[in-house]
Scaffold this motif. Structure first.
Motif, PDB file in Angstrom:
ATOM      1  N   PRO A 179       0.833  -1.213   0.000  1.00  0.00           N
ATOM      2  CA  PRO A 179       0.000   0.000   0.000  1.00  0.00           C
ATOM      3  C   PRO A 179       0.862   1.255   0.000  1.00  0.00           C
ATOM      4  N   ARG A 180       0.308   2.323  -0.527  1.00  0.00           N
ATOM      5  CA  ARG A 180       1.072   3.563  -0.653  1.00  0.00           C
ATOM      6  C   ARG A 180       1.526   4.104   0.698  1.00  0.00           C
ATOM      7  N   HIS A 181       0.686   3.954   1.715  1.00  0.00           N
ATOM      8  CA  HIS A 181       1.063   4.524   3.014  1.00  0.00           C
ATOM      9  C   HIS A 181       2.200   3.752   3.670  1.00  0.00           C
ATOM     10  N   ALA A 182       2.491   2.522   3.188  1.00  0.00           N
ATOM     11  CA  ALA A 182       3.551   1.727   3.805  1.00  0.00           C
ATOM     12  C   ALA A 182       4.909   2.387   3.638  1.00  0.00           C
ATOM     13  N   VAL A 183       5.150   2.984   2.469  1.00  0.00           N
ATOM     14  CA  VAL A 183       6.443   3.631   2.221  1.00  0.00           C
ATOM     15  C   VAL A 183       6.676   4.763   3.216  1.00  0.00           C
ATOM     16  N   THR A 184       5.670   5.606   3.397  1.00  0.00           N
ATOM     17  CA  THR A 184       5.799   6.706   4.351  1.00  0.00           C
ATOM     18  C   THR A 184       5.980   6.187   5.763  1.00  0.00           C
ATOM     19  N   THR A 185       5.244   5.146   6.110  1.00  0.00           N
ATOM     20  CA  THR A 185       5.356   4.573   7.456  1.00  0.00           C
ATOM     21  C   THR A 185       6.760   4.052   7.714  1.00  0.00           C
ATOM     22  N   ILE A 186       7.319   3.301   6.756  1.00  0.00           N
ATOM     23  CA  ILE A 186       8.647   2.734   6.943  1.00  0.00           C
ATOM     24  C   ILE A 186       9.703   3.827   7.011  1.00  0.00           C
ATOM     25  N   GLU A 187       9.586   4.839   6.172  1.00  0.00           N
ATOM     26  CA  GLU A 187      10.541   5.945   6.217  1.00  0.00           C
ATOM     27  C   GLU A 187      10.452   6.696   7.546  1.00  0.00           C
ATOM     28  N   THR A 188       9.245   6.843   8.069  1.00  0.00           N
ATOM     29  CA  THR A 188       9.087   7.500   9.368  1.00  0.00           C
ATOM     30  C   THR A 188       9.698   6.661  10.474  1.00  0.00           C
ATOM     31  N   LEU A 189       9.502   5.346  10.415  1.00  0.00           N
ATOM     32  CA  LEU A 189      10.097   4.453  11.398  1.00  0.00           C
ATOM     33  C   LEU A 189      11.622   4.506  11.329  1.00  0.00           C
ATOM     34  N   HIS A 190      12.146   4.665  10.126  1.00  0.00           N
ATOM     35  CA  HIS A 190      13.596   4.776   9.949  1.00  0.00           C
ATOM     36  C   HIS A 190      14.135   5.981  10.716  1.00  0.00           C
ATOM     37  N   CYS A 191      13.507   7.148  10.535  1.00  0.00           N
ATOM     38  CA  CYS A 191      13.943   8.345  11.256  1.00  0.00           C
ATOM     39  C   CYS A 191      13.638   8.244  12.747  1.00  0.00           C
ATOM     40  N   ALA A 192      12.515   7.600  13.079  1.00  0.00           N
ATOM     41  CA  ALA A 192      12.169   7.437  14.490  1.00  0.00           C
ATOM     42  C   ALA A 192      13.218   6.610  15.223  1.00  0.00           C
ATOM     43  N   THR A 193      13.824   5.663  14.523  1.00  0.00           N
ATOM     44  CA  THR A 193      14.859   4.837  15.144  1.00  0.00           C
ATOM     45  C   THR A 193      16.056   5.682  15.571  1.00  0.00           C
ATOM     46  N   HIS A 194      16.403   6.691  14.782  1.00  0.00           N
ATOM     47  CA  HIS A 194      17.477   7.601  15.196  1.00  0.00           C
ATOM     48  C   HIS A 194      17.153   8.190  16.561  1.00  0.00           C
ATOM     49  N   CYS A 195      15.902   8.620  16.717  1.00  0.00           N
ATOM     50  CA  CYS A 195      15.486   9.307  17.942  1.00  0.00           C
ATOM     51  C   CYS A 195      15.382   8.347  19.120  1.00  0.00           C
ATOM     52  N   VAL A 196      14.862   7.162  18.879  1.00  0.00           N
ATOM     53  CA  VAL A 196      14.704   6.185  19.959  1.00  0.00           C
ATOM     54  C   VAL A 196      16.074   5.743  20.483  1.00  0.00           C
ATOM     55  N   LEU A 197      16.974   5.397  19.566  1.00  0.00           N
ATOM     56  CA  LEU A 197      18.318   5.009  19.998  1.00  0.00           C
ATOM     57  C   LEU A 197      19.047   6.190  20.638  1.00  0.00           C
ATOM     58  N   GLY A 198      18.832   7.385  20.092  1.00  0.00           N
ATOM     59  CA  GLY A 198      19.442   8.572  20.679  1.00  0.00           C
ATOM     60  C   GLY A 198      18.945   8.830  22.086  1.00  0.00           C
ATOM     61  N   ALA A 199      17.645   8.609  22.313  1.00  0.00           N
ATOM     62  CA  ALA A 199      17.075   8.810  23.652  1.00  0.00           C
ATOM     63  C   ALA A 199      17.668   7.823  24.650  1.00  0.00           C
ATOM     64  N   ILE A 200      17.853   6.581  24.227  1.00  0.00           N
ATOM     65  CA  ILE A 200      18.442   5.569  25.119  1.00  0.00           C
ATOM     66  C   ILE A 200      19.878   5.940  25.464  1.00  0.00           C
ATOM     67  N   ILE A 201      20.654   6.318  24.440  1.00  0.00           N
ATOM     68  CA  ILE A 201      22.058   6.690  24.672  1.00  0.00           C
ATOM     69  C   ILE A 201      22.158   7.906  25.579  1.00  0.00           C
ATOM     70  N   ALA A 202      21.384   8.950  25.277  1.00  0.00           N
ATOM     71  CA  ALA A 202      21.447  10.182  26.060  1.00  0.00           C
ATOM     72  C   ALA A 202      21.005   9.952  27.500  1.00  0.00           C
ATOM     73  N   THR A 203      19.973   9.160  27.695  1.00  0.00           N
ATOM     74  CA  THR A 203      19.480   8.886  29.048  1.00  0.00           C
ATOM     75  C   THR A 203      20.553   8.210  29.884  1.00  0.00           C
ATOM     76  N   VAL A 204      21.216   7.212  29.304  1.00  0.00           N
ATOM     77  CA  VAL A 204      22.275   6.499  30.037  1.00  0.00           C
ATOM     78  C   VAL A 204      23.403   7.456  30.411  1.00  0.00           C
ATOM     79  N   VAL A 205      23.826   8.290  29.469  1.00  0.00           N
ATOM     80  CA  VAL A 205      24.942   9.208  29.722  1.00  0.00           C
ATOM     81  C   VAL A 205      24.569  10.261  30.752  1.00  0.00           C
ATOM     82  N   VAL A 206      23.409  10.901  30.582  1.00  0.00           N
ATOM     83  CA  VAL A 206      23.007  11.993  31.480  1.00  0.00           C
ATOM     84  C   VAL A 206      22.853  11.515  32.913  1.00  0.00           C
TER      85      VAL A 206
END
Length: 217
Positions: free
Chosen positions: A66-93
């Motif tokens: 479906p057409r919306h799948a491409v947008t969903t996957i691309e959003t999940l791709h960028c969201a992964t940057h943020c999720v992993l970044g949040a985990i890393i930053a939380t541990v460090v802070v």
């Protein structure tokens, strides 16, 4: 539920060998499961698993996407940057007990955003070809062009949610040793995903992002 869902996907990828053509998706799908739980497993089985050469060998014809799948996957791709970044930053802070204006919330915000950007640049770097210098410049250009907007919107939504919870609801610093902290991060990540979906669609329509799935039918 998030951890169990992530393990289910990892087993399918690495043990059952449904490897993804875009290797970065082997990080994106388990990371998505950490906050979307079983919903991520369903999305992976519908859109991710059929991309695997092993699946195509068995079924030959890929399912209609479906057409919306491409947008969903691309959003999940960028969201992964943020999720992993949040985990890393939380541990460090919290490991270093960093504070700004008497609160750990602000260093965490700065750390989350910077870590998300660094993870995004790393993703781009390792998917680029060429020598180190050109590879790094290409990764920076692709991140700024295709990821920065989605990452920024996601982070704004996630960090706004965390600030609301800490300053207006709990009135105290939330610690990662508490399951409440991670539940709030999970909810904030879901909010961030939906906030970043529209900007990601805009980037796709303007040719700023390449597709991680086959062309939608």
């Amino acid at each position: 539920m998030g951890v169990v869902s992530a393990v289910v996907i990892v087993v399918d990828l690495l043990v059952l060998r449904y490897r993804q053509p875009a290797r970065v998706m082997e990080i994106v799908w388990p990371a998505t499961a950490l906050y979307f739980g079983p919903a991520a497993v369903l999305a992976y089985r519908q859109w991710g698993r059929p991309q695997a050469p092993r699946w195509l060998e068995r079924h030959r014809t890929p399912p209609r996407t479906p057409r919306h799948a491409v947008t969903t996957i691309e959003t999940l791709h960028c969201a992964t940057h943020c999720v992993l970044g949040a985990i890393i930053a939380t541990v460090v802070v919290f490991a270093l007990s960093l504070e700004l204006f008497g609160r750990r919330l602000w260093p965490e915000f700065i750390g989350d955003y910077l870590a998300a950007a660094m993870v995004g640049l790393a993703f781009r770097y390792f998917t680029e070809a060429g020598t180190r210098g050109r590879r790094a410049l290409a990764a920076i250009r692709r991140f700024l062009k295709g990821d920065l907007l989605s990452v920024s919107v996601f982070e704004f939504a996630l960090l706004g949610w965390l600030a609301l919870m800490e300053l207006m609801v709990f009135h105290e610093t939330l610690h990662p040793s508490s399951p409440v902290f991670w539940l709030i991060v999970q909810i904030g990540s879901i909010i961030g995903f939906f906030a970043a979906w529209r900007p990601t669609l805009w980037l796709i329509r303007h040719g700023a992002k390449e597709e991680l799935l086959s062309t939608p039918q």
